[in-house]
Design a protein around this motif. Sequence first.
Motif, PDB file in Angstrom:
ATOM      1  N   TYR A  46      -8.588   5.440   5.004  1.00 12.16           N
ATOM      2  CA  TYR A  46      -7.172   4.828   4.338  1.00 12.16           C
ATOM      3  C   TYR A  46      -7.047   3.554   4.536  1.00 12.16           C
ATOM      4  O   TYR A  46      -6.569   2.617   3.772  1.00 12.16           O
ATOM      5  CB  TYR A  46      -6.002   5.571   4.761  1.00 12.16           C
ATOM      6  CG  TYR A  46      -6.155   7.060   4.389  1.00 12.16           C
ATOM      7  CD1 TYR A  46      -6.782   7.476   2.847  1.00 12.16           C
ATOM      8  CD2 TYR A  46      -5.616   8.200   4.962  1.00 12.16           C
ATOM      9  CE1 TYR A  46      -6.868   8.841   2.616  1.00 12.16           C
ATOM     10  CE2 TYR A  46      -5.660   9.631   4.701  1.00 12.16           C
ATOM     11  CZ  TYR A  46      -6.257   9.677   3.679  1.00 12.16           C
ATOM     12  OH  TYR A  46      -6.195  11.073   3.081  1.00 12.16           O
ATOM     13  N   VAL A  49      -9.618   0.928   3.017  1.00 11.77           N
ATOM     14  CA  VAL A  49      -9.317   0.784   1.585  1.00 11.77           C
ATOM     15  C   VAL A  49      -7.673   0.330   1.287  1.00 11.77           C
ATOM     16  O   VAL A  49      -7.470  -0.086   0.205  1.00 11.77           O
ATOM     17  CB  VAL A  49      -9.471   1.828   0.634  1.00 11.77           C
ATOM     18  CG1 VAL A  49     -11.114   2.496   0.894  1.00 11.77           C
ATOM     19  CG2 VAL A  49      -8.782   3.095   0.915  1.00 11.77           C
ATOM     20  N   VAL A  51      -4.622   1.545   2.081  1.00 12.24           N
ATOM     21  CA  VAL A  51      -4.005   2.998   1.306  1.00 12.24           C
ATOM     22  C   VAL A  51      -2.693   3.303   2.478  1.00 12.24           C
ATOM     23  O   VAL A  51      -3.215   3.701   3.655  1.00 12.24           O
ATOM     24  CB  VAL A  51      -4.748   4.053   0.664  1.00 12.24           C
ATOM     25  CG1 VAL A  51      -3.986   5.245   0.256  1.00 12.24           C
ATOM     26  CG2 VAL A  51      -5.723   3.652  -0.402  1.00 12.24           C
ATOM     27  N   SER A  65      -4.533   4.269 -10.764  1.00 11.55           N
ATOM     28  CA  SER A  65      -5.477   4.266  -9.534  1.00 11.55           C
ATOM     29  C   SER A  65      -6.648   5.073  -9.913  1.00 11.55           C
ATOM     30  O   SER A  65      -7.863   4.360  -9.689  1.00 11.55           O
ATOM     31  CB  SER A  65      -4.902   4.958  -8.299  1.00 11.55           C
ATOM     32  OG  SER A  65      -3.404   4.435  -7.944  1.00 11.55           O
ATOM     33  N   PHE A  69     -10.609   3.292 -10.099  1.00 11.24           N
ATOM     34  CA  PHE A  69     -11.375   3.699  -9.312  1.00 11.24           C
ATOM     35  C   PHE A  69     -12.550   3.980 -10.186  1.00 11.24           C
ATOM     36  O   PHE A  69     -13.940   3.555  -9.968  1.00 11.24           O
ATOM     37  CB  PHE A  69     -11.051   5.022  -8.770  1.00 11.24           C
ATOM     38  CG  PHE A  69     -12.166   5.632  -8.017  1.00 11.24           C
ATOM     39  CD1 PHE A  69     -12.820   5.341  -6.573  1.00 11.24           C
ATOM     40  CD2 PHE A  69     -12.600   6.895  -8.251  1.00 11.24           C
ATOM     41  CE1 PHE A  69     -13.730   6.084  -6.008  1.00 11.24           C
ATOM     42  CE2 PHE A  69     -13.991   7.595  -7.958  1.00 11.24           C
ATOM     43  CZ  PHE A  69     -14.210   6.952  -6.478  1.00 11.24           C
ATOM     44  N   TRP A 166      -5.454   8.583  -3.792  1.00 11.55           N
ATOM     45  CA  TRP A 166      -6.153   8.096  -2.825  1.00 11.55           C
ATOM     46  C   TRP A 166      -6.632   9.450  -1.998  1.00 11.55           C
ATOM     47  O   TRP A 166      -7.659   9.832  -1.497  1.00 11.55           O
ATOM     48  CB  TRP A 166      -6.068   6.786  -2.309  1.00 11.55           C
ATOM     49  CG  TRP A 166      -6.029   6.001  -3.329  1.00 11.55           C
ATOM     50  CD1 TRP A 166      -4.862   5.116  -4.036  1.00 11.55           C
ATOM     51  CD2 TRP A 166      -7.303   5.289  -4.061  1.00 11.55           C
ATOM     52  NE1 TRP A 166      -5.244   4.387  -4.741  1.00 11.55           N
ATOM     53  CE2 TRP A 166      -6.500   4.296  -4.924  1.00 11.55           C
ATOM     54  CE3 TRP A 166      -8.650   5.407  -4.168  1.00 11.55           C
ATOM     55  CZ2 TRP A 166      -7.413   3.520  -5.774  1.00 11.55           C
ATOM     56  CZ3 TRP A 166      -9.129   4.633  -5.115  1.00 11.55           C
ATOM     57  CH2 TRP A 166      -8.860   3.615  -5.756  1.00 11.55           C
TER      58      TRP A 166
END
Length: 551
Positions: A46, A49, A51, A65, A69, A166
């Motif tokens: 996390y 990236v 997040v 999202s 991706f 995510w």
Amino acid sequence: MTTTTAGVIFVLALVAALVAVHRPFGDHLYRVVSGTRHSRFERGIYRLVGVNPAAEQSWAVYARSLLAFSAVSILFLYAFQRLQNHLWLSLGLDPVVPHGAWNTAVSFVTNTNWQWYSGESTMGHLVQMAGLAVQNFVSAAVGIAVAVALVRGFARSRTGELGNFWVDLIRITLRVLLPIALVGAVVLMIGGAVQNLSGGTDVITLTGGHQTIIGGPVASQEVIKELGTNGGGFYNVNSAHPFENPTTWTNWLEIFLLLVIPFSLPRVFGRMVGQNRQGYAIVAVMAILALASITLTNAFELAGHGTVPQAVGAALEGKEARFGVANSATFAAATTLTSTGAVNSFHDSYTALGGMMPMINMMLGEVAPGGVGAGLYGLLVLAVITVFVAGLMVGRTPEYVGKKIGSREMKFASLYFLVTPLLVLAGTAAAFATGNNSTALNVGPHGLAEVLYAFTSASNNNGSAFAGLTVNTPWWNTALGLCMLLGRFLPIIFVLALAGSLARQQPTPASEGTLPTHRPLFVGMVVGVTVILVALTFLPALALGPLAEGL
């Protein structure tokens, strides 16, 4: 023991195993998607990236999202293939042609995994492992994440939040798919599947100059494939190759892996909405449709309709002798009832009616039990349509698990259902209108069936091939790539929009006029609506193809 008896025992053993794992594995899936604690490794991802795992998303942000991706994944995989001759473990193979790289990139990111190429002679080990195999995991995780988001829409009220894409993606990949793949790969290696990197040196030149690479990272890719995530194989003959599927018991194991996640997800639905019997109703619909399909496919193949099969006493053309007719037919039904697409026989060689059944399985929307995640959210959309039809019959606003199904919800459900038939029928018509059906091996009804099967497989994100159709052309790779792209992401957008609409509602208490959606009557209604919708949509095309040939 007769072939029929052995086939029945094979299927009954599958049913018993799936029943045994439904509850414990479903509960594990529920804990994965509902837990609030994150492992140290997950927290590291996390942070990497950027997040915030505690921040939830609306359906629109969740969709953006997911699409972002997937778009990055397509671009990365396309570049990977085009540059493979410069990469380590390329085996000296040339770059993939542009239209082929586009098709494959879209195929694996959309969880279709349709292959226009022979895996062992087109893709190097690094592209197979770090490109295609990675998408086998994450594209499957995307499907499960969307299903969970829809279930949250039913379970939550007066909120616009459906979770965090995510977090769902990473948890499902690390806690569900990777552990099963690891264990399954070891079991397949025990059964004789190959797992090495010897392909760079062990190359056999066969008569006619064709080269076959021996070895390669087969076992792990085979497990990933059979988890309902992959229609491709390391070898061109897929799960008929002894390196991928060595024995009859590994054949049984692979079919079990096809079905285990999709058949366990309804348990997650029941637990998240707080009514386990709702989950049992959904899995009952899946089981009825699946058993009917498996029975009919076996019956048509074991009967051996046709002059040559009747003369020799069996329809063995295109089937691996190690598995025989019954186990091949069961595999064909299971792989097209899910969105896996792996094959251990050539469906083009099936009897006319036997070859029709895999097409019908995909035309059902692959909801029995369907792909990982895609089967559950597809069947829940059909359940929404069913309660709406039932509401019209009795003159009251339809409800499903405490949520009213109004015009907004029905618009999303209807658009979801219309996407695939539009792509299948328009694509098939375009192939004939432009003369690209000439790449089919056959003419007449069987030639139509070959083209129809290709678009059905691509638009439903199945990935299996009927065979008998040459698709390695710019037109076919482009057309099927577009069908895979639209057939995956348009339904996902409509499902997430439906989930957002449901989550914002206030729960509606059940009353005397509420249709019980956990009883056999509702189960039968959903089965009926599913079959009728498919019949009304695809019967004319089937009548011109496999039905005409069979009659």
